[in-house]
Design a protein around this motif. Sequence first.
Motif, PDB file in Angstrom:
ATOM      1  N   ARG A  93      -7.903  -8.178  -9.028  1.00 40.88           N
ATOM      2  CA  ARG A  93      -8.169  -7.440 -10.268  1.00 40.88           C
ATOM      3  C   ARG A  93      -9.655  -7.160 -10.416  1.00 40.88           C
ATOM      4  N   GLU A  94      -9.953  -6.040 -11.056  1.00 41.21           N
ATOM      5  CA  GLU A  94     -11.340  -5.673 -11.304  1.00 41.21           C
ATOM      6  C   GLU A  94     -11.946  -6.609 -12.343  1.00 41.21           C
TER       7      GLU A  94
ATOM      8  N   GLU B  65      -6.043  -3.397   0.846  1.00 42.12           N
ATOM      9  CA  GLU B  65      -5.402  -2.342   0.072  1.00 42.12           C
ATOM     10  C   GLU B  65      -4.058  -1.953   0.689  1.00 42.12           C
TER      11      GLU B  65
ATOM     12  N   GLY C 126      -1.203   0.842  -0.499  1.00 41.11           N
ATOM     13  CA  GLY C 126      -0.870   1.848  -1.505  1.00 41.11           C
ATOM     14  C   GLY C 126      -1.935   1.889  -2.589  1.00 41.11           C
ATOM     15  N   GLN C 127      -1.538   1.755  -3.844  1.00 40.26           N
ATOM     16  CA  GLN C 127      -2.468   1.806  -4.963  1.00 40.26           C
ATOM     17  C   GLN C 127      -2.983   0.426  -5.367  1.00 40.26           C
ATOM     18  N   TYR C 128      -2.569  -0.604  -4.669  1.00 38.33           N
ATOM     19  CA  TYR C 128      -2.886  -1.966  -5.084  1.00 38.33           C
ATOM     20  C   TYR C 128      -3.840  -2.643  -4.101  1.00 38.33           C
ATOM     21  N   LYS C 129      -4.602  -3.600  -4.638  1.00 41.12           N
ATOM     22  CA  LYS C 129      -5.524  -4.385  -3.839  1.00 41.12           C
ATOM     23  C   LYS C 129      -5.187  -5.870  -3.990  1.00 41.12           C
TER      24      LYS C 129
ATOM     25  N   ASP D 137       5.551  -4.594  -0.020  1.00 42.09           N
ATOM     26  CA  ASP D 137       4.140  -4.322   0.262  1.00 42.09           C
ATOM     27  C   ASP D 137       3.343  -5.597   0.511  1.00 42.09           C
TER      28      ASP D 137
END
Length: 255
Positions: free
Chosen positions: A42-43, A57, A59-62, A87
Amino acid sequence: MEQTIVGIDIGHGSVKIVSDGLLSVEEVGCMVSFPTVITPARETHFSITKKSATPIEVGQYKYWVGEDARESTNFLNTKYERCFLDDIYLAFYKKALSYVAPGPIHVVTGLPVSEHAKWHHELKKRLTGEFKVNGNVYEVLSVRVMPQPFGSFFHYILDSNGHLMNEDVLEESVGIIDIGNRTTDFILGESGEWVAKGASGTINIGVSNLLENIANHVSETYEVDLSTVKVQKALRDRQITVYGKTTDIGKIVDK
C-alpha cells in the motif's frame, strides 16, 4: 543470446529457485529460496523507515513478497486449493524470476499430483511469455509442468549436471512420498513412467499441521501468538523470545 534453464518450486512454505543463471554468485549449489508470504504494497505518505526493495506488480496491484513482506502483519492467505490460478501465484513467480539474470528462459515447475492432469496446460500458459520485473524483462520461452514428486525422483537419479547416475532405477518400481507444507503427494513410477491411476494421489496434510500445533502449544503455554514465519523459525531454532527473554521450546517441538 544464451538461454537459461530455471527450476521453480512455489510451495506453501517457501519458494525455491534452482539455476546456474542466478544473479548472486554467493548462493550455494545454484539454489536460493524465500518464504511464501505476501502482503499488499500500500502507498504510504509517512514512514520512519524506507524499504530498499521494489514491490512486485501483477496487473493493477503491487505486493511485497518473501523477505520484503516479513515485517507485515497483514499476510494474504495462500493456503487454499488452486492458488496457482490466482494473481498471488504470479507475484511469487515474478519474484522468483527476479533472482535470475534477465533474458530468454526455460522454466521447469510442478503441481500436486491431484491437480496435475487437469491444470498443467492452464498453468503452462499462465507462466509462458514476457514478464517485466523491477525494470528487467524475462522472456519465458517454454514451461514444463511435472507432478511434484518427480522433482525428488530426478534429484535421486541425476547428478548436478543432469547425468543419470544409476540406469537400473529406470527398470524398477519406485514409490515417492513428497511431504510439503500443506499437502503430501505420493506417486508410483514404473520403468521411469508415472502410474497415475490407483497408485498416486494427494492428501491434505503437511508440515503446516505441525506448525499449527506448535503455535497452539506456545500460545497456551506462554500466551504468545506466533505468525507462520516465526513458527518456522521456532521449529528450526527450538526456541522463541518471550518479552525479551529467550525461551527453550524443545519439549513442545518434540511432541
